[in-house]
Design a protein around this motif. Sequence first.
Motif, PDB file in Angstrom:
ATOM      1  N   ALA A  72      -5.464  -8.816  -4.995  1.00  0.00           N
ATOM      2  CA  ALA A  72      -4.843  -8.006  -6.252  1.00  0.00           C
ATOM      3  C   ALA A  72      -4.234  -6.773  -5.257  1.00  0.00           C
ATOM      4  O   ALA A  72      -3.010  -6.802  -6.064  1.00  0.00           O
ATOM      5  N   LEU A  73      -5.217  -5.959  -4.733  1.00  0.00           N
ATOM      6  CA  LEU A  73      -4.862  -4.988  -4.607  1.00  0.00           C
ATOM      7  C   LEU A  73      -4.026  -5.176  -3.235  1.00  0.00           C
ATOM      8  O   LEU A  73      -3.336  -3.799  -2.712  1.00  0.00           O
ATOM      9  N   THR A  74      -4.267  -6.074  -2.146  1.00  0.00           N
ATOM     10  CA  THR A  74      -3.091  -5.763  -1.529  1.00  0.00           C
ATOM     11  C   THR A  74      -1.766  -6.112  -1.654  1.00  0.00           C
ATOM     12  O   THR A  74      -0.957  -5.405  -1.221  1.00  0.00           O
ATOM     13  N   ALA A  75      -1.683  -7.183  -2.812  1.00  0.00           N
ATOM     14  CA  ALA A  75      -0.100  -7.547  -3.183  1.00  0.00           C
ATOM     15  C   ALA A  75       0.172  -6.261  -4.230  1.00  0.00           C
ATOM     16  O   ALA A  75       0.808  -6.467  -4.112  1.00  0.00           O
ATOM     17  N   LEU A  76      -0.009  -4.990  -4.786  1.00  0.00           N
ATOM     18  CA  LEU A  76      -0.421  -3.876  -5.380  1.00  0.00           C
ATOM     19  C   LEU A  76       0.443  -2.741  -4.726  1.00  0.00           C
ATOM     20  O   LEU A  76       1.471  -2.617  -4.587  1.00  0.00           O
ATOM     21  N   LEU A  77      -0.252  -2.701  -3.421  1.00  0.00           N
ATOM     22  CA  LEU A  77       0.162  -2.076  -2.523  1.00  0.00           C
ATOM     23  C   LEU A  77       1.381  -2.216  -1.981  1.00  0.00           C
ATOM     24  O   LEU A  77       2.123  -1.651  -1.756  1.00  0.00           O
ATOM     25  N   TRP A  78       1.961  -3.810  -1.249  1.00  0.00           N
ATOM     26  CA  TRP A  78       2.602  -4.501  -0.982  1.00  0.00           C
ATOM     27  C   TRP A  78       4.356  -3.952  -1.869  1.00  0.00           C
ATOM     28  O   TRP A  78       4.553  -4.004  -1.409  1.00  0.00           O
ATOM     29  N   LEU A  79       3.996  -4.656  -3.525  1.00  0.00           N
ATOM     30  CA  LEU A  79       4.971  -4.055  -3.618  1.00  0.00           C
ATOM     31  C   LEU A  79       5.425  -2.369  -4.238  1.00  0.00           C
ATOM     32  O   LEU A  79       6.714  -2.396  -4.250  1.00  0.00           O
ATOM     33  N   VAL A  80       4.428  -1.502  -4.820  1.00  0.00           N
ATOM     34  CA  VAL A  80       4.220  -0.247  -4.006  1.00  0.00           C
ATOM     35  C   VAL A  80       5.337   0.260  -2.866  1.00  0.00           C
ATOM     36  O   VAL A  80       6.732   1.414  -3.017  1.00  0.00           O
ATOM     37  N   TRP A  81       5.000  -0.440  -2.045  1.00  0.00           N
ATOM     38  CA  TRP A  81       5.439  -0.023  -0.634  1.00  0.00           C
ATOM     39  C   TRP A  81       6.841  -0.384  -0.186  1.00  0.00           C
ATOM     40  O   TRP A  81       7.950   0.607   0.174  1.00  0.00           O
ATOM     41  N   GLN A  82       7.185  -1.806  -1.323  1.00  0.00           N
ATOM     42  CA  GLN A  82       8.589  -1.814  -1.271  1.00  0.00           C
ATOM     43  C   GLN A  82       9.474  -1.190  -1.888  1.00  0.00           C
ATOM     44  O   GLN A  82      11.077  -0.549  -1.960  1.00  0.00           O
ATOM     45  N   ARG A  83       8.813  -0.296  -3.038  1.00  0.00           N
ATOM     46  CA  ARG A  83       9.444   0.220  -4.146  1.00  0.00           C
ATOM     47  C   ARG A  83       9.941   1.220  -3.196  1.00  0.00           C
ATOM     48  O   ARG A  83      11.418   2.172  -3.495  1.00  0.00           O
ATOM     49  N   ALA A  84       8.696   2.232  -2.587  1.00  0.00           N
ATOM     50  CA  ALA A  84       9.044   3.545  -1.542  1.00  0.00           C
ATOM     51  C   ALA A  84       9.805   3.233  -1.008  1.00  0.00           C
ATOM     52  O   ALA A  84      10.999   4.112  -0.586  1.00  0.00           O
ATOM     53  N   HIS A  85       9.616   2.129  -0.053  1.00  0.00           N
ATOM     54  CA  HIS A  85      10.653   2.112   1.218  1.00  0.00           C
ATOM     55  C   HIS A  85      12.360   2.225   0.846  1.00  0.00           C
ATOM     56  O   HIS A  85      12.997   2.607   1.629  1.00  0.00           O
ATOM     57  N   ARG A  86      12.719   1.079  -0.429  1.00  0.00           N
ATOM     58  CA  ARG A  86      14.079   1.275  -0.874  1.00  0.00           C
ATOM     59  C   ARG A  86      14.358   3.028  -1.249  1.00  0.00           C
ATOM     60  O   ARG A  86      15.153   2.559  -0.972  1.00  0.00           O
ATOM     61  N   ARG A  87      13.535   3.801  -1.278  1.00  0.00           N
ATOM     62  CA  ARG A  87      13.936   4.264  -2.189  1.00  0.00           C
ATOM     63  C   ARG A  87      14.076   6.215  -1.686  1.00  0.00           C
ATOM     64  O   ARG A  87      14.707   7.278  -2.123  1.00  0.00           O
ATOM     65  N   VAL A  88      13.525   5.933  -0.203  1.00  0.00           N
ATOM     66  CA  VAL A  88      13.933   6.659   0.510  1.00  0.00           C
ATOM     67  C   VAL A  88      14.808   7.101   1.800  1.00  0.00           C
ATOM     68  O   VAL A  88      15.286   6.554   2.382  1.00  0.00           O
ATOM     69  N   VAL A  89      14.937   8.712   1.858  1.00  0.00           N
ATOM     70  CA  VAL A  89      16.059   9.247   2.593  1.00  0.00           C
ATOM     71  C   VAL A  89      16.135   9.765   3.528  1.00  0.00           C
ATOM     72  O   VAL A  89      15.156  10.551   2.927  1.00  0.00           O
ATOM     73  N   ILE A  90      16.134   9.927   4.663  1.00  0.00           N
ATOM     74  CA  ILE A  90      15.846  10.228   6.075  1.00  0.00           C
ATOM     75  C   ILE A  90      17.266  11.089   6.659  1.00  0.00           C
ATOM     76  O   ILE A  90      17.892  10.331   6.971  1.00  0.00           O
ATOM     77  N   ASN A  91      17.118  12.058   6.884  1.00  0.00           N
ATOM     78  CA  ASN A  91      17.807  13.243   6.725  1.00  0.00           C
ATOM     79  C   ASN A  91      17.528  13.834   7.791  1.00  0.00           C
ATOM     80  O   ASN A  91      16.430  14.205   8.519  1.00  0.00           O
TER      81      ASN A  91
END
Length: 52
Positions: free
Chosen positions: A31-50
Amino acid sequence: MGYVPAAVYVGRLTGPDVLRAVLVELAWITALTALLWLVWQRAHRRVVINGG
Protein backbone atom coordinates in the motif's frame (compact mmCIF):
# COMPACT_ATOMS: atom_id res chain seq x y z
CA MET A 1 7.88 -2.22 12.23
CA GLY A 2 10.24 -3.62 14.81
CA TYR A 3 7.58 -5.38 16.86
CA VAL A 4 7.00 -8.40 14.63
CA PRO A 5 10.63 -9.54 14.32
CA ALA A 6 11.17 -9.00 18.04
CA ALA A 7 7.94 -10.82 18.91
CA VAL A 8 8.93 -13.79 16.76
CA TYR A 9 12.41 -13.84 18.28
CA VAL A 10 11.19 -13.86 21.90
CA GLY A 11 8.41 -16.34 21.12
CA ARG A 12 5.34 -14.12 21.52
CA LEU A 13 4.23 -14.93 17.96
CA THR A 14 4.23 -18.53 16.82
CA GLY A 15 2.72 -20.64 14.08
CA PRO A 16 -0.15 -19.05 12.15
CA ASP A 17 0.25 -15.75 14.01
CA VAL A 18 3.67 -15.29 12.43
CA LEU A 19 2.26 -15.83 8.95
CA ARG A 20 -0.60 -13.41 9.60
CA ALA A 21 1.76 -10.74 10.95
CA VAL A 22 4.08 -11.08 7.96
CA LEU A 23 1.15 -10.85 5.53
CA VAL A 24 -0.09 -7.70 7.27
CA GLU A 25 3.36 -6.16 6.97
CA LEU A 26 3.52 -7.10 3.28
CA ALA A 27 0.13 -5.46 2.76
CA TRP A 28 1.43 -2.26 4.36
CA ILE A 29 4.54 -2.34 2.19
CA THR A 30 2.41 -2.79 -0.93
CA ALA A 31 0.00 0.00 0.00
CA LEU A 32 2.73 2.48 0.88
CA THR A 33 4.70 1.64 -2.27
CA ALA A 34 1.60 2.30 -4.39
CA LEU A 35 1.00 5.60 -2.59
CA LEU A 36 4.63 6.60 -3.11
CA TRP A 37 4.38 5.78 -6.81
CA LEU A 38 1.23 7.92 -7.20
CA VAL A 39 2.79 10.88 -5.40
CA TRP A 40 5.97 10.55 -7.46
CA GLN A 41 4.01 10.52 -10.73
CA ARG A 42 2.12 13.69 -9.78
CA ALA A 43 5.29 15.44 -8.69
CA HIS A 44 7.15 14.36 -11.81
CA ARG A 45 4.51 15.97 -14.05
CA ARG A 46 4.67 19.26 -12.17
CA VAL A 47 8.42 19.75 -11.92
CA VAL A 48 9.91 22.26 -14.37
CA ILE A 49 13.68 22.53 -14.56
CA ASN A 50 15.26 25.54 -16.25
CA GLY A 51 18.88 25.95 -17.11
CA GLY A 52 21.50 23.98 -18.85
